[in-house]
Design an enzyme around this catalytic site. Sequence first.
Site, PDB file in Angstrom:
ATOM      1  N   HIS A  61      -0.028   8.924   4.010  1.00  9.46           N
ATOM      2  CA  HIS A  61       0.190   8.995   2.513  1.00  9.46           C
ATOM      3  C   HIS A  61      -0.674   8.904   1.903  1.00  9.46           C
ATOM      4  O   HIS A  61      -0.793   8.597   0.986  1.00  9.46           O
ATOM      5  CB  HIS A  61       1.568   7.412   2.645  1.00  9.46           C
ATOM      6  CG  HIS A  61       2.863   7.498   2.892  1.00  9.46           C
ATOM      7  ND1 HIS A  61       3.870   6.182   3.364  1.00  9.46           N
ATOM      8  CD2 HIS A  61       3.369   9.019   3.872  1.00  9.46           C
ATOM      9  CE1 HIS A  61       5.142   7.635   3.976  1.00  9.46           C
ATOM     10  NE2 HIS A  61       4.482   9.032   4.103  1.00  9.46           N
ATOM     11  N   VAL A  95       0.451  -1.317   0.176  1.00  9.24           N
ATOM     12  CA  VAL A  95       0.046   0.429   0.156  1.00  9.24           C
ATOM     13  C   VAL A  95       0.956   1.373  -0.077  1.00  9.24           C
ATOM     14  O   VAL A  95       0.500   2.299  -0.631  1.00  9.24           O
ATOM     15  CB  VAL A  95      -0.946   0.258   1.137  1.00  9.24           C
ATOM     16  CG1 VAL A  95      -1.557   1.575   1.323  1.00  9.24           C
ATOM     17  CG2 VAL A  95      -1.879  -1.193   0.919  1.00  9.24           C
ATOM     18  N   ASP A  96       1.980   1.234   0.992  1.00  7.24           N
ATOM     19  CA  ASP A  96       2.540   2.478   0.754  1.00  7.24           C
ATOM     20  C   ASP A  96       3.074   2.640  -0.290  1.00  7.24           C
ATOM     21  O   ASP A  96       3.081   4.176  -0.470  1.00  7.24           O
ATOM     22  CB  ASP A  96       3.480   2.189   2.093  1.00  7.24           C
ATOM     23  CG  ASP A  96       4.379   3.486   2.953  1.00  7.24           C
ATOM     24  OD1 ASP A  96       3.531   4.237   2.864  1.00  7.24           O
ATOM     25  OD2 ASP A  96       5.266   3.749   3.090  1.00  7.24           O
ATOM     26  N   ASP A  97       4.148   1.880  -1.257  1.00  2.84           N
ATOM     27  CA  ASP A  97       4.652   2.072  -2.524  1.00  2.84           C
ATOM     28  C   ASP A  97       3.803   2.460  -2.877  1.00  2.84           C
ATOM     29  O   ASP A  97       3.642   3.514  -4.046  1.00  2.84           O
ATOM     30  CB  ASP A  97       5.208   1.023  -2.958  1.00  2.84           C
ATOM     31  CG  ASP A  97       7.047   0.553  -2.430  1.00  2.84           C
ATOM     32  OD1 ASP A  97       7.533   1.161  -2.734  1.00  2.84           O
ATOM     33  OD2 ASP A  97       6.904   0.053  -0.981  1.00  2.84           O
TER      34      ASP A  97
END
Length: 648
Positions: free
Chosen positions: A471, A399-401
Amino acid sequence: MTMQADRDATTELWEPTPAALALDRAVARLRALQHADGWWKGELETNVTIDAEDLLMRQFLGIRTARETEWTARWIRTKQRPDGSWATFHEGPPDLSTTVEAYLALRLAGDSPAAPHLVRARAVILALGGVERTRVFTHLWLALFGLWPWDELPVVPVEQILLPTWLPLSVHDFACWARQTIVPIAVLMALRPQSDLGFEIAELYGGGPAQQGGAPPDAASPAAYPLVTRAGRRALLGGGLDKVLHILERHHPRRLREHALRRAEGWIVERQEADGSWGGIQPPWVYSLMALHALGRPVDEPVMRLGLAGWQRFTVEEPGPDGPVRRMEACQSPVWDTALALVALGDAGVGSDDPMVARAVDWIVGEEIGARGDWRVRRPGLAPGGWAFEFDNDFYPDVDDTAEVVLGLERVGAGGTAAAERGVNWVVGMQCRDGGWAAFDAENTSTLPLALPFCDFGAVTDPPSADVTAHVVEMLALTGRGQTSAARAGLAWLLREQEPDGSWFGRWGANHVYGTGAALPALVAVGVHPAETPVRRGVAWLEEVQNPDGGWGEDLRSYREPSARGRGTSTASQTAWALLGLLAAGEAGSPAVRRGIEWLVEHQEDDGGWDEPEYTGTGFPGDFYINYHLYRLVFPVSALARYVRSAP
C-alpha cells in the site's frame, strides 16, 4: 455519475453492461451508508470472546446490570454451533478458550450447567482438554475470580515498565497493541485482585496438567511474518526465563514494586485517548479499566468514568430471533473505512466536486494526527503526521491507514494538501531498515517477546508486512515518488518476500489473496512491467486458486495450514482483491477476470451490496479475525470500476 462501459464510439446509442449496472447500484449503496458528518463506518464484527469479557469486566467492576447481561447472553447463545462450541470466525473450528469464556458468561447470566446448550459446551471443553488447556488470557480472567491460581500464570513483572527503551524486553520491544495490554495486565498480576462470579466451574476441569503459557504459536509465514523461527530454542529460553521471573516475583523489593506500580498507573492514564479508550481497541481498554480500579480508582473517578462512557459507544444493540441482543465491537474503523470508500469512489469516477466526496474529504483531513505518539521512541526526529484507524487514537497513527488516506485523496482529486504531504513524509520516515513497512512502529522485530510463555495468543511484535508495504509503495508511486529511494527499497522488499508459489502473505487481511491483491498493483504502479516474472507468477497463482464458481475465497485456516492458501468459499471482498491484482497486471480481457466479474454481478444483493458472513480481516494471524462489514462493498466497487474502465 459512475463510468459506463463499452460505449460505441461511432454512435450515441450504447447499452450499459451488467458490470456497469452493478457498479452504479453499489455506488448508490455506498452513498446511502455515508454518515451526515462525512465518514463511513461498517461494523467490525469479531467473536463472542469480546462480549463475554465485557460481562466479566462489568462483574469485576461491580457495574453489571440485568439488561446488559440478558441481552448479551442472548447474543452469545445465537452464536453457539450445533456441536456446542463457539469459534473465532465463521465456520471455523471449535475454539477452547472462546467456548470456556462464553460458558462463563452464560453461567453469569443465570444459565444452568444442566441446560442442554451448556451440557454440549461442557462436552466440547472437556474433549479439548478442559480449562487447563486454555490460553493464558483465559487463565488470567479465571484468576481474577479465584478460579485459577495466580502462581500458575506466567509472570509479567510490573517492574518491566521501569526498563529503558534500549534494553531487551522493555515495553517498546512489544507491538503497540501488546504493550498497551501488557502494562495493565502486569498491574493486575502484581496486585492479584479477586472478585466473585457466584459459582464454581469444577465441571470444566479435564484433570490434565495445567499449561503455563502453552506451546509457541504455529508458523504463519516464516519469511513474511517471523513469529516462530527457532521455536524450540525460544520455548526453552522462555521457560527458563519464566522460572526466574517466578522466583523474582516471590522476592521482589517492596519499594521497587510500589515505584513500578505508580509508574505504570501514570503510563496508563497518560495514554487514555480523548474518547476514553486505550488505543481504540478492546484488550488494553478493559484491562486498563480493571487495573486502575485495582489500584483504588472508583468507577465514578474521571478517568474511569470517561473510559466506561467511551466503551459504551462500542455497543451494538438490535432485534434478535428471541428478543433484543447486545454485542460489542472490539474496535471501530471510520478512518480506514472512509479512506477505502474514497478509493472506491475515485475508481468509479466520483470526484471531489461531488458533495458526498467533499464531505468525506473535509472529515478525513480533519482527522490528521499532529501529536507525537509512541512511534517517536524509534523515530525521535520524525515530524508527526498521518492517520489512525479509529475516531480517536492519537498515540498510535498507523502506516497502513495513512497510505490509504493519501491514496483515497489522490483518487478523488483532492491530493497534494499539506496534510497529505505530512502524512507521506511521516510514512517515509517510518520505513524499516530492511525496506519494508510495519503497521505502527519501526524496527519492532525483537524475537525475545515471542519466547515469553505469556505470549501464547496473538502477535506481540510488529514486523514489516507485504500488504502494508504494498500500500505504501502504491501510494508513493501515485504521488509521484515512485522512483525515490524509499519506493525502490520498498519494491526490493516486496520482491524478496514473494512466496515460492507466487503469492504474498497477507498480515491484515485473509490472507494470500489479500497480500497478492495488494502487491501486484503496487509492483505495476512503481514500474514493474506486467510481463515481468514476479507479476506473472502472482497472476498464475491467482488464476490457479480461482474457485470453479468464478470467485475467490481463502479460509482463515491458511494462517496455520499452507494447503489452505487461496482455498475457501468465494466472498465478495476476496474476489475483488484478486480482481484488483489481475486488472493491475493487464488481465482485463482474461477468462479469469471475466468469470470473477460475473461472480460479483450474479451475487449482488438487491440493495446494491453483497452478503458476506465470512471473516476476511485479520487481527492476529492464527488467533483473532474480523468481519469488516464494509469490505463487502468498497472493494467490489473498486474492482468493478477498474474493470469497466479497462475492459476491452
